[in-house]
Design a protein around this motif. Structure first.
Motif, PDB file in Angstrom:
ATOM      1  N   ALA A  69       0.827  -1.198   0.000  1.00 24.74           N
ATOM      2  CA  ALA A  69       0.000   0.000   0.000  1.00 24.74           C
ATOM      3  C   ALA A  69       0.861   1.248   0.000  1.00 24.74           C
ATOM      4  CB  ALA A  69      -0.909   0.004   1.233  1.00 24.74           C
ATOM      5  N   ASP A  70       0.282   2.328  -0.506  1.00 27.95           N
ATOM      6  CA  ASP A  70       0.971   3.620  -0.492  1.00 27.95           C
ATOM      7  C   ASP A  70       1.123   4.110   0.933  1.00 27.95           C
ATOM      8  OD1 ASP A  70       1.464   3.967  -3.158  1.00 27.95           O
ATOM      9  OD2 ASP A  70      -0.403   5.020  -3.581  1.00 27.95           O
ATOM     10  N   LEU A  71       2.362   4.386   1.322  1.00 23.99           N
ATOM     11  CA  LEU A  71       2.679   4.978   2.619  1.00 23.99           C
ATOM     12  C   LEU A  71       3.859   5.912   2.395  1.00 23.99           C
ATOM     13  CD1 LEU A  71       2.179   5.134   5.657  1.00 23.99           C
ATOM     14  CD2 LEU A  71       3.743   3.201   5.957  1.00 23.99           C
ATOM     15  N   GLN A  72       3.674   7.183   2.679  1.00 25.55           N
ATOM     16  CA  GLN A  72       4.686   8.198   2.367  1.00 25.55           C
ATOM     17  C   GLN A  72       4.951   8.253   0.865  1.00 25.55           C
ATOM     18  OE1 GLN A  72       7.376   6.466   5.537  1.00 25.55           O
ATOM     19  NE2 GLN A  72       7.854   8.641   5.768  1.00 25.55           N
ATOM     20  N   GLN A  73       3.889   7.956   0.091  1.00 25.22           N
ATOM     21  CA  GLN A  73       3.940   7.991  -1.374  1.00 25.22           C
ATOM     22  C   GLN A  73       4.926   6.979  -1.941  1.00 25.22           C
ATOM     23  OE1 GLN A  73       4.632  12.319  -1.700  1.00 25.22           O
ATOM     24  NE2 GLN A  73       2.494  12.531  -2.322  1.00 25.22           N
ATOM     25  N   HIS A  74       5.128   5.886  -1.209  1.00 25.19           N
ATOM     26  CA  HIS A  74       5.922   4.751  -1.670  1.00 25.19           C
ATOM     27  C   HIS A  74       5.167   3.468  -1.330  1.00 25.19           C
ATOM     28  CE1 HIS A  74       9.048   7.889  -1.391  1.00 25.19           C
ATOM     29  NE2 HIS A  74       9.716   7.189  -2.291  1.00 25.19           N
ATOM     30  N   ALA A  75       5.403   2.401  -2.078  1.00 21.51           N
ATOM     31  CA  ALA A  75       4.758   1.112  -1.802  1.00 21.51           C
ATOM     32  C   ALA A  75       5.433   0.465  -0.594  1.00 21.51           C
ATOM     33  CB  ALA A  75       4.849   0.201  -3.025  1.00 21.51           C
ATOM     34  N   ARG A  76       4.644   0.173   0.434  1.00 22.11           N
ATOM     35  CA  ARG A  76       5.157  -0.428   1.659  1.00 22.11           C
ATOM     36  C   ARG A  76       4.352  -1.679   2.006  1.00 22.11           C
ATOM     37  NH1 ARG A  76       9.876   1.946   1.377  1.00 22.11           N
ATOM     38  NH2 ARG A  76       9.693   4.216   1.352  1.00 22.11           N
ATOM     39  N   PRO A  77       4.998  -2.685   2.651  1.00 22.30           N
ATOM     40  CA  PRO A  77       4.295  -3.931   2.989  1.00 22.30           C
ATOM     41  C   PRO A  77       3.412  -3.784   4.225  1.00 22.30           C
ATOM     42  CG  PRO A  77       6.587  -4.054   3.704  1.00 22.30           C
ATOM     43  CD  PRO A  77       6.450  -2.763   2.962  1.00 22.30           C
ATOM     44  N   PHE A  78       2.253  -4.443   4.182  1.00 14.83           N
ATOM     45  CA  PHE A  78       1.294  -4.457   5.282  1.00 14.83           C
ATOM     46  C   PHE A  78       0.792  -5.884   5.497  1.00 14.83           C
ATOM     47  CE2 PHE A  78       1.216  -0.036   4.258  1.00 14.83           C
ATOM     48  CZ  PHE A  78       0.648   0.656   5.318  1.00 14.83           C
ATOM     49  N   LYS A  79       0.245  -6.127   6.676  1.00  8.30           N
ATOM     50  CA  LYS A  79      -0.515  -7.349   6.938  1.00  8.30           C
ATOM     51  C   LYS A  79      -1.920  -6.942   7.344  1.00  8.30           C
ATOM     52  CE  LYS A  79       1.045  -7.707  11.765  1.00  8.30           C
ATOM     53  NZ  LYS A  79       1.709  -8.572  12.775  1.00  8.30           N
ATOM     54  N   GLY A  80      -2.893  -7.824   7.076  1.00 10.11           N
ATOM     55  CA  GLY A  80      -4.271  -7.500   7.412  1.00 10.11           C
ATOM     56  C   GLY A  80      -5.063  -8.733   7.797  1.00 10.11           C
ATOM     57  N   TYR A  81      -6.089  -8.523   8.635  1.00  8.01           N
ATOM     58  CA  TYR A  81      -6.950  -9.608   9.095  1.00  8.01           C
ATOM     59  C   TYR A  81      -8.392  -9.126   9.091  1.00  8.01           C
ATOM     60  CZ  TYR A  81      -2.459 -11.216  10.952  1.00  8.01           C
ATOM     61  OH  TYR A  81      -1.144 -11.579  11.085  1.00  8.01           O
ATOM     62  N   SER A  82      -9.323 -10.066   8.868  1.00  7.76           N
ATOM     63  CA  SER A  82     -10.744  -9.744   8.894  1.00  7.76           C
ATOM     64  C   SER A  82     -11.528 -10.891   9.515  1.00  7.76           C
ATOM     65  CB  SER A  82     -11.278  -9.486   7.472  1.00  7.76           C
ATOM     66  OG  SER A  82     -10.625  -8.395   6.865  1.00  7.76           O
ATOM     67  N   ALA A  83     -12.616 -10.552  10.199  1.00  7.59           N
ATOM     68  CA  ALA A  83     -13.577 -11.529  10.713  1.00  7.59           C
ATOM     69  C   ALA A  83     -14.944 -11.109  10.193  1.00  7.59           C
ATOM     70  CB  ALA A  83     -13.558 -11.563  12.234  1.00  7.59           C
ATOM     71  N   MET A  84     -15.631 -12.012   9.488  1.00  7.63           N
ATOM     72  CA  MET A  84     -16.831 -11.622   8.760  1.00  7.63           C
ATOM     73  C   MET A  84     -17.990 -12.596   8.979  1.00  7.63           C
ATOM     74  SD  MET A  84     -15.594  -8.921   7.133  1.00  7.63           S
ATOM     75  CE  MET A  84     -16.768  -8.561   5.814  1.00  7.63           C
ATOM     76  N   LEU A  85     -19.207 -12.032   9.027  1.00  4.38           N
ATOM     77  CA  LEU A  85     -20.445 -12.800   9.003  1.00  4.38           C
ATOM     78  C   LEU A  85     -21.080 -12.627   7.638  1.00  4.38           C
ATOM     79  CD1 LEU A  85     -22.033 -11.980  12.489  1.00  4.38           C
ATOM     80  CD2 LEU A  85     -21.181 -14.203  11.727  1.00  4.38           C
ATOM     81  N   GLN A  86     -21.584 -13.717   7.076  1.00  4.43           N
ATOM     82  CA  GLN A  86     -22.111 -13.689   5.719  1.00  4.43           C
ATOM     83  C   GLN A  86     -23.617 -13.939   5.729  1.00  4.43           C
ATOM     84  OE1 GLN A  86     -21.133 -17.036   3.081  1.00  4.43           O
ATOM     85  NE2 GLN A  86     -20.360 -15.534   1.618  1.00  4.43           N
ATOM     86  N   PHE A  87     -24.339 -13.099   5.004  1.00  4.89           N
ATOM     87  CA  PHE A  87     -25.780 -13.246   4.824  1.00  4.89           C
ATOM     88  C   PHE A  87     -26.059 -13.217   3.325  1.00  4.89           C
ATOM     89  CE2 PHE A  87     -24.938 -10.996   8.765  1.00  4.89           C
ATOM     90  CZ  PHE A  87     -25.631 -11.755   9.702  1.00  4.89           C
ATOM     91  N   ASN A  88     -26.388 -14.358   2.761  1.00  2.00           N
ATOM     92  CA  ASN A  88     -26.533 -14.483   1.311  1.00  2.00           C
ATOM     93  C   ASN A  88     -25.221 -14.063   0.647  1.00  2.00           C
ATOM     94  OD1 ASN A  88     -29.167 -15.304   1.815  1.00  2.00           O
ATOM     95  ND2 ASN A  88     -30.029 -13.283   1.413  1.00  2.00           N
ATOM     96  N   ALA A  89     -25.259 -13.045  -0.199  1.00  4.36           N
ATOM     97  CA  ALA A  89     -24.036 -12.604  -0.880  1.00  4.36           C
ATOM     98  C   ALA A  89     -23.362 -11.433  -0.167  1.00  4.36           C
ATOM     99  CB  ALA A  89     -24.361 -12.208  -2.320  1.00  4.36           C
ATOM    100  N   LEU A  90     -23.928 -10.996   0.941  1.00  2.00           N
ATOM    101  CA  LEU A  90     -23.407  -9.846   1.670  1.00  2.00           C
ATOM    102  C   LEU A  90     -22.687 -10.293   2.936  1.00  2.00           C
ATOM    103  CD1 LEU A  90     -23.361  -6.696   1.914  1.00  2.00           C
ATOM    104  CD2 LEU A  90     -25.428  -6.924   3.309  1.00  2.00           C
TER     105      LEU A  90
END
Length: 232
Positions: A45-66
């Motif tokens: 992702a852009d950070l200080q206008q340069h590409a920098r590495p990140f890690k990310g996590y998500s926890a999600m509940l699904q209802f049909n397609a949403l």
């Protein structure tokens, strides 16, 4: 008289209720499938206008397609790393957001996701003074062996509100495992900046342009998806 008024109001309520055509998002009869999954991803992702590495996590509940849930990300570079030039100051960025994701034909082997994140982020550097002088006349720190300016240069912890729309291509690898790649754009708006009370001067506020920009991600989801609520 009071009885007539009560009868009139009752008839009116029943008539309005019979004509009600309001469509709701989570009406039980319309939720045909549910799911629960966790996602882990790597980002550039852009950070200080340069590409920098990140890690990310998500926890999600699904209802049909949403899908609805919460997402977290953090840059991987150390904000306290030694600096050998004055054009780049190590910056740490982390944030959390409510996440909404809509899948187009999620049961297809390959399909498209439309995610949207809305949340807050925090940015800061590990320095509060310029770590490298422009000439040898400046005093040299005895431990780091780096000359220092006696003026503010490092960034304070600055808070931002952000919105991040995107698009992802996803593949159903197995029943309980999916993989995806995507592209997003983070729009950040400053909330406020502050300095630690022990600081002898006010560090600089992080400009929003340094924490906004393109986000490329690749990740994997694990859980159960589109579990039918229909009784067999």
């Amino acid at each position: 008289m009071k009885t007539n008024i009560l009868i009139f109001l009752l008839v009116l309520v029943l008539q309005v209720n019979s004509q009600d055509s309001t469509q709701t998002l989570f009406k039980l009869s319309k939720v045909k499938s549910i799911g629960l999954y966790f996602a882990s991803e790597f980002q550039m992702a852009d950070l200080q206008q340069h590409a920098r590495p990140f890690k990310g996590y998500s926890a999600m509940l699904q209802f049909n397609a949403l899908s609805l849930g919460y997402s977290f990300f953090k840059s991987l570079e150390n904000p306290n790393a030694p600096v050998y030039n004055t054009t780049f100051m190590p910056l740490q960025l982390r944030g959390g957001a409510f996440k909404c994701e809509y899948a187009i034909k999620p049961n297809s082997t390959w399909h498209i996701n439309i995610p949207l994140l809305l949340g807050r982020s925090w940015a800061y550097s590990g320095y509060e003074v310029m770590p490298l002088a422009k000439n040898a006349m400046e005093p040299i720190d005895s431990m780091a062996q780096l000359p220092y300016y006696g003026q503010p240069y490092g960034y304070a912890k600055s808070r931002f509100a952000f919105i991040q729309p995107g698009i992802e291509l996803e593949a159903n690898l197995f029943k309980m495992i999916k993989a995806y790649v995507g592209a997003h754009y983070r729009f950040s708006v400053p909330m406020n900046a502050y300095r630690e009370p022990w600081s002898s001067f006010a560090p600089l506020q992080v400009p929003p342009k340094l924490v906004s920009g393109l986000v490329l991600n690749v990740g994997i989801k694990v859980g159960f998806f589109n579990k039918s609520l229909k009784r067999k």
